[in-house]
Design a protein around this motif. Structure first.
Motif, PDB file in Angstrom:
ATOM      1  N   PRO A  50      37.972  36.499  23.787  1.00 28.13           N
ATOM      2  CA  PRO A  50      37.261  37.783  23.816  1.00 28.13           C
ATOM      3  C   PRO A  50      37.471  38.460  25.165  1.00 28.13           C
ATOM      4  O   PRO A  50      37.479  37.807  26.202  1.00 28.13           O
ATOM      5  N   ARG A  51      37.646  39.765  25.122  1.00 24.01           N
ATOM      6  CA  ARG A  51      37.960  40.507  26.350  1.00 24.01           C
ATOM      7  C   ARG A  51      36.871  41.515  26.684  1.00 24.01           C
ATOM      8  O   ARG A  51      36.323  42.171  25.798  1.00 24.01           O
ATOM      9  N   LEU A  52      36.620  41.628  27.966  1.00 22.81           N
ATOM     10  CA  LEU A  52      35.696  42.631  28.488  1.00 22.81           C
ATOM     11  C   LEU A  52      36.531  43.659  29.238  1.00 22.81           C
ATOM     12  O   LEU A  52      37.085  43.362  30.302  1.00 22.81           O
ATOM     13  N   GLU A  53      36.647  44.849  28.679  1.00 18.83           N
ATOM     14  CA  GLU A  53      37.390  45.915  29.363  1.00 18.83           C
ATOM     15  C   GLU A  53      36.537  46.459  30.497  1.00 18.83           C
ATOM     16  O   GLU A  53      35.356  46.775  30.306  1.00 18.83           O
ATOM     17  N   MET A  54      37.168  46.552  31.669  1.00 21.76           N
ATOM     18  CA  MET A  54      36.450  46.995  32.866  1.00 21.76           C
ATOM     19  C   MET A  54      37.384  47.832  33.721  1.00 21.76           C
ATOM     20  O   MET A  54      38.570  47.535  33.825  1.00 21.76           O
ATOM     21  N   ASN A  55      36.845  48.863  34.342  1.00 21.43           N
ATOM     22  CA  ASN A  55      37.633  49.682  35.250  1.00 21.43           C
ATOM     23  C   ASN A  55      38.059  48.830  36.453  1.00 21.43           C
ATOM     24  O   ASN A  55      37.237  48.097  37.009  1.00 21.43           O
ATOM     25  N   PRO A  56      39.323  48.890  36.852  1.00 24.58           N
ATOM     26  CA  PRO A  56      39.803  48.091  37.987  1.00 24.58           C
ATOM     27  C   PRO A  56      39.018  48.320  39.285  1.00 24.58           C
ATOM     28  O   PRO A  56      38.897  47.404  40.096  1.00 24.58           O
ATOM     29  N   ASN A  57      38.483  49.525  39.485  1.00 28.46           N
ATOM     30  CA  ASN A  57      37.699  49.782  40.690  1.00 28.46           C
ATOM     31  C   ASN A  57      36.396  48.978  40.686  1.00 28.46           C
ATOM     32  O   ASN A  57      35.981  48.437  41.714  1.00 28.46           O
ATOM     33  N   ASP A  58      35.749  48.874  39.527  1.00 28.39           N
ATOM     34  CA  ASP A  58      34.548  48.039  39.413  1.00 28.39           C
ATOM     35  C   ASP A  58      34.900  46.577  39.644  1.00 28.39           C
ATOM     36  O   ASP A  58      34.180  45.847  40.330  1.00 28.39           O
ATOM     37  N   ALA A  59      35.999  46.142  39.043  1.00 28.29           N
ATOM     38  CA  ALA A  59      36.414  44.740  39.182  1.00 28.29           C
ATOM     39  C   ALA A  59      36.692  44.404  40.642  1.00 28.29           C
ATOM     40  O   ALA A  59      36.270  43.351  41.140  1.00 28.29           O
ATOM     41  N   ALA A  60      37.383  45.288  41.358  1.00 27.66           N
ATOM     42  CA  ALA A  60      37.689  45.046  42.773  1.00 27.66           C
ATOM     43  C   ALA A  60      36.410  44.953  43.596  1.00 27.66           C
ATOM     44  O   ALA A  60      36.275  44.091  44.468  1.00 27.66           O
ATOM     45  N   ARG A  61      35.456  45.815  43.303  1.00 29.26           N
ATOM     46  CA  ARG A  61      34.179  45.810  44.026  1.00 29.26           C
ATOM     47  C   ARG A  61      33.444  44.486  43.834  1.00 29.26           C
ATOM     48  O   ARG A  61      32.779  43.988  44.732  1.00 29.26           O
ATOM     49  N   LEU A  62      33.589  43.882  42.638  1.00 27.18           N
ATOM     50  CA  LEU A  62      32.909  42.627  42.328  1.00 27.18           C
ATOM     51  C   LEU A  62      33.771  41.390  42.613  1.00 27.18           C
ATOM     52  O   LEU A  62      33.327  40.264  42.400  1.00 27.18           O
ATOM     53  N   GLY A  63      35.027  41.602  43.040  1.00 29.70           N
ATOM     54  CA  GLY A  63      35.914  40.482  43.324  1.00 29.70           C
ATOM     55  C   GLY A  63      36.460  39.820  42.074  1.00 29.70           C
ATOM     56  O   GLY A  63      36.778  38.630  42.082  1.00 29.70           O
ATOM     57  N   LEU A  64      36.591  40.576  40.987  1.00 34.79           N
ATOM     58  CA  LEU A  64      37.094  40.035  39.722  1.00 34.79           C
ATOM     59  C   LEU A  64      38.561  40.398  39.546  1.00 34.79           C
ATOM     60  O   LEU A  64      39.008  41.444  40.010  1.00 34.79           O
ATOM     61  N   GLU A  65      39.290  39.542  38.830  1.00 32.81           N
ATOM     62  CA  GLU A  65      40.714  39.760  38.598  1.00 32.81           C
ATOM     63  C   GLU A  65      41.037  39.737  37.108  1.00 32.81           C
ATOM     64  O   GLU A  65      40.300  39.145  36.315  1.00 32.81           O
ATOM     65  N   GLN A  66      42.157  40.350  36.759  1.00 37.57           N
ATOM     66  CA  GLN A  66      42.650  40.351  35.382  1.00 37.57           C
ATOM     67  C   GLN A  66      42.738  38.915  34.873  1.00 37.57           C
ATOM     68  O   GLN A  66      43.270  38.041  35.537  1.00 37.57           O
ATOM     69  N   GLY A  67      42.196  38.672  33.683  1.00 34.81           N
ATOM     70  CA  GLY A  67      42.296  37.367  33.041  1.00 34.81           C
ATOM     71  C   GLY A  67      41.243  36.356  33.455  1.00 34.81           C
ATOM     72  O   GLY A  67      41.198  35.254  32.926  1.00 34.81           O
ATOM     73  N   GLN A  68      40.369  36.724  34.369  1.00 36.89           N
ATOM     74  CA  GLN A  68      39.324  35.807  34.839  1.00 36.89           C
ATOM     75  C   GLN A  68      38.194  35.717  33.805  1.00 36.89           C
ATOM     76  O   GLN A  68      37.730  36.718  33.284  1.00 36.89           O
ATOM     77  N   TRP A  69      37.732  34.492  33.514  1.00 37.95           N
ATOM     78  CA  TRP A  69      36.574  34.296  32.644  1.00 37.95           C
ATOM     79  C   TRP A  69      35.309  34.607  33.436  1.00 37.95           C
ATOM     80  O   TRP A  69      35.154  34.162  34.568  1.00 37.95           O
ATOM     81  N   ILE A  70      34.408  35.397  32.827  1.00 32.03           N
ATOM     82  CA  ILE A  70      33.137  35.711  33.478  1.00 32.03           C
ATOM     83  C   ILE A  70      31.990  35.579  32.478  1.00 32.03           C
ATOM     84  O   ILE A  70      32.194  35.624  31.260  1.00 32.03           O
ATOM     85  N   TRP A  71      30.806  35.401  32.996  1.00 30.78           N
ATOM     86  CA  TRP A  71      29.587  35.432  32.194  1.00 30.78           C
ATOM     87  C   TRP A  71      29.039  36.842  32.199  1.00 30.78           C
ATOM     88  O   TRP A  71      28.996  37.503  33.242  1.00 30.78           O
ATOM     89  N   ILE A  72      28.614  37.314  31.035  1.00 31.48           N
ATOM     90  CA  ILE A  72      27.960  38.616  30.887  1.00 31.48           C
ATOM     91  C   ILE A  72      26.517  38.310  30.491  1.00 31.48           C
ATOM     92  O   ILE A  72      26.271  37.690  29.457  1.00 31.48           O
ATOM     93  N   ARG A  73      25.589  38.714  31.326  1.00 31.98           N
ATOM     94  CA  ARG A  73      24.179  38.378  31.092  1.00 31.98           C
ATOM     95  C   ARG A  73      23.347  39.641  30.892  1.00 31.98           C
ATOM     96  O   ARG A  73      23.587  40.658  31.531  1.00 31.98           O
ATOM     97  N   SER A  74      22.379  39.527  29.999  1.00 25.71           N
ATOM     98  CA  SER A  74      21.415  40.598  29.769  1.00 25.71           C
ATOM     99  C   SER A  74      20.050  39.943  29.551  1.00 25.71           C
ATOM    100  O   SER A  74      19.971  38.715  29.450  1.00 25.71           O
ATOM    101  N   PRO A  75      19.005  40.736  29.452  1.00 28.14           N
ATOM    102  CA  PRO A  75      17.691  40.149  29.171  1.00 28.14           C
ATOM    103  C   PRO A  75      17.640  39.429  27.814  1.00 28.14           C
ATOM    104  O   PRO A  75      16.727  38.667  27.552  1.00 28.14           O
ATOM    105  N   TRP A  76      18.633  39.659  26.967  1.00 32.51           N
ATOM    106  CA  TRP A  76      18.632  39.102  25.623  1.00 32.51           C
ATOM    107  C   TRP A  76      19.567  37.910  25.441  1.00 32.51           C
ATOM    108  O   TRP A  76      19.672  37.358  24.360  1.00 32.51           O
ATOM    109  N   GLY A  77      20.303  37.532  26.462  1.00 32.54           N
ATOM    110  CA  GLY A  77      21.199  36.386  26.345  1.00 32.54           C
ATOM    111  C   GLY A  77      22.421  36.512  27.244  1.00 32.54           C
ATOM    112  O   GLY A  77      22.498  37.396  28.095  1.00 32.54           O
ATOM    113  N   ALA A  78      23.379  35.613  27.035  1.00 36.55           N
ATOM    114  CA  ALA A  78      24.595  35.587  27.853  1.00 36.55           C
ATOM    115  C   ALA A  78      25.788  35.202  26.991  1.00 36.55           C
ATOM    116  O   ALA A  78      25.656  34.425  26.044  1.00 36.55           O
TER     117      ALA A  78
END
Length: 104
Positions: A51-79
């Motif tokens: 599964p892929r999370l599309e993200m603007n490269p500028n946001d990714a750079a600000r967060l230190g994320l790279e293409q192809g990196q696995w990340i957790w997506i969290r909300s008040p309803w789960g992850a």
């Protein structure tokens, strides 16, 4: 008439308090699968293996994320976990997560 989602940045600003807060959409369809079907087929998994999370490269750079990196997506309803897919076509501050994903 446009009505914002009940948990959007205007209707529920308390959810958008830091730089790690994003507005997430899940409506984009991916042609390899049909909703949650066919994820058990090996040839589909070869075409679209995760599964892929599309993200603007500028946001990714600000967060230190790279293409192809696995990340957790969290909300008040789960992850959930998805792979970062850098895409200039998505507005900064917004992400698009693949929907209906499951792991066999």
């Amino acid at each position: 008439k446009f009505v914002e989602a009940p948990h959007g940045p205007v209707a529920d600003p308390d959810l958008f308090t830091d730089d790690n807060s994003f507005l997430m959409t899940t409506g984009r369809r991916q042609g390899t699968y049909f909703h949650s079907e066919h994820r058990q087929l090996p040839w589909c998994r070869e075409l679209w293996p995760s599964p892929r999370l599309e993200m603007n490269p500028n946001d990714a750079a600000r967060l230190g994320l790279e293409q192809g990196q696995w990340i957790w997506i969290r909300s008040p309803w789960g992850a959930i976990r998805e792979v970062v897919d850098l895409y200039y076509g998505i507005k900064e501050g917004t992400v698009n997560a693949n929907h209906a994903w499951w792991y066999p």
